[in-house]
Design a protein around this motif. Sequence first.
Motif, PDB file in Angstrom:
ATOM      1  N   GLY A 242       0.787  -1.232   0.000  1.00  0.00           N
ATOM      2  CA  GLY A 242       0.000   0.000   0.000  1.00  0.00           C
ATOM      3  C   GLY A 242       0.814   1.274   0.000  1.00  0.00           C
ATOM      4  N   GLY A 243       2.136   1.169  -0.134  1.00  0.00           N
ATOM      5  CA  GLY A 243       2.971   2.366  -0.159  1.00  0.00           C
ATOM      6  C   GLY A 243       2.720   3.216  -1.392  1.00  0.00           C
ATOM      7  N   ASP A 244       3.016   4.489  -1.278  1.00  0.00           N
ATOM      8  CA  ASP A 244       2.779   5.456  -2.350  1.00  0.00           C
ATOM      9  C   ASP A 244       3.807   5.246  -3.465  1.00  0.00           C
ATOM     10  N   PRO A 245       3.376   4.889  -4.663  1.00  0.00           N
ATOM     11  CA  PRO A 245       4.337   4.643  -5.746  1.00  0.00           C
ATOM     12  C   PRO A 245       5.121   5.880  -6.143  1.00  0.00           C
ATOM     13  N   GLU A 246       4.524   7.065  -5.969  1.00  0.00           N
ATOM     14  CA  GLU A 246       5.233   8.287  -6.335  1.00  0.00           C
ATOM     15  C   GLU A 246       6.391   8.561  -5.372  1.00  0.00           C
ATOM     16  N   VAL A 247       6.265   8.083  -4.138  1.00  0.00           N
ATOM     17  CA  VAL A 247       7.343   8.225  -3.159  1.00  0.00           C
ATOM     18  C   VAL A 247       8.390   7.129  -3.368  1.00  0.00           C
ATOM     19  N   LEU A 248       7.931   5.935  -3.610  1.00  0.00           N
ATOM     20  CA  LEU A 248       8.824   4.792  -3.729  1.00  0.00           C
ATOM     21  C   LEU A 248       9.556   4.748  -5.064  1.00  0.00           C
ATOM     22  N   PHE A 249       8.932   5.247  -6.119  1.00  0.00           N
ATOM     23  CA  PHE A 249       9.506   5.175  -7.469  1.00  0.00           C
ATOM     24  C   PHE A 249       9.463   6.548  -8.132  1.00  0.00           C
ATOM     25  N   PRO A 250      10.262   7.501  -7.646  1.00  0.00           N
ATOM     26  CA  PRO A 250      10.223   8.856  -8.212  1.00  0.00           C
ATOM     27  C   PRO A 250      10.896   8.910  -9.585  1.00  0.00           C
ATOM     28  N   PRO A 251      10.511   9.874 -10.415  1.00  0.00           N
ATOM     29  CA  PRO A 251      11.161  10.026 -11.716  1.00  0.00           C
ATOM     30  C   PRO A 251      12.546  10.638 -11.553  1.00  0.00           C
ATOM     31  N   ASN A 252      13.358  10.467 -12.579  1.00  0.00           N
ATOM     32  CA  ASN A 252      14.697  11.067 -12.598  1.00  0.00           C
ATOM     33  C   ASN A 252      14.860  11.818 -13.912  1.00  0.00           C
ATOM     34  N   PRO A 253      14.217  12.990 -14.035  1.00  0.00           N
ATOM     35  CA  PRO A 253      14.209  13.698 -15.318  1.00  0.00           C
ATOM     36  C   PRO A 253      15.622  14.056 -15.774  1.00  0.00           C
ATOM     37  N   GLY A 254      15.848  13.933 -17.064  1.00  0.00           N
ATOM     38  CA  GLY A 254      17.138  14.264 -17.656  1.00  0.00           C
ATOM     39  C   GLY A 254      17.079  14.063 -19.155  1.00  0.00           C
ATOM     40  N   ARG A 255      18.223  14.215 -19.804  1.00  0.00           N
ATOM     41  CA  ARG A 255      18.246  14.098 -21.274  1.00  0.00           C
ATOM     42  C   ARG A 255      17.839  12.706 -21.737  1.00  0.00           C
ATOM     43  N   GLN A 256      18.022  11.694 -20.858  1.00  0.00           N
ATOM     44  CA  GLN A 256      17.645  10.329 -21.234  1.00  0.00           C
ATOM     45  C   GLN A 256      16.139  10.178 -21.429  1.00  0.00           C
TER      46      GLN A 256
END
Length: 284
Positions: A242-256
């Motif tokens: 039940g953990g928050d996916p946005e907390v557990l799996f944050p994005p890593n924005p960049g050129r990729q």
Amino acid sequence: MLVRTVYLVQQLGFDSMPRKLIKVTPSRLGVWNDCRRRFRMTYVDRPTPPRGGPWAHSTLGAVVHNALKALFDLPVSRRDPDAAAALVSTHWKDDGFADPKQAAEFRDRAAGWVHDYVKDTDVSDDPVGLERWVSAPVGTIVAEGRVDRIDQRAGELVIVDYKTGRHALTTDDARGSQALALYVLAARRTLRRPCTRVELHHLPTGTVAAWDHTDESLARHLTRAEEAADEFQLAIDTHKAGGDPEVLFPPNPGRQCSWCDFRRNCPEGQAAGPTIDPWAMLSP
């Protein structure tokens, strides 16, 4: 981030569960280290979100790999440069290229790479493995993956990885490749033979970057893999509870983000850079 995740897991009681080995592939580790949101979309979300279309550079790499695998399936007497080049055409696909003209240009280029590679390489010995899946428990993980080629030389296994990217590779690339180190560890256990050497065969330049691992260098790679595996398994288990996916799996924005397969599903990735053409990562 990790501290908060550990706290959530402790609250949910996972810290008292018996430890089990975590299956680890180089691609899984690479995605986790690159972007945790992409990791979630690739390995956690079901159904998997829609992906983007094919990439020309990926098609090119796959064709070269398939052609070289098919070459070693031939009798030794037929493993010549012309046969190898012809196998590129046999396995060719136009997926991701701008048009048939561009696809034909790179088909001919790939055929030339493979022709010259076979001309300059001893292909008379049968490899121990071609596109061989290796899997073995090592430390706290199960290291596994598909190896392009496994040779045997002077009684020892050699891990061979084909590369078709833009740039020539160096000894540092071979030494620093976590994927190749994990293949060594898994191949040792799977095939029960000594293995220390890894090689990156760069087809466009005809160069080989090699490294001979020691127990110490392999231990360093294993430690990093175990740490990453602990992190992603912790995040997966907490998400399931039940953990928050946005907390557990944050994005890593960049050129990729411009070439991410899940770009359409990630506002942060879309904002990080422009969309590129499927053929943009081909060599000029």
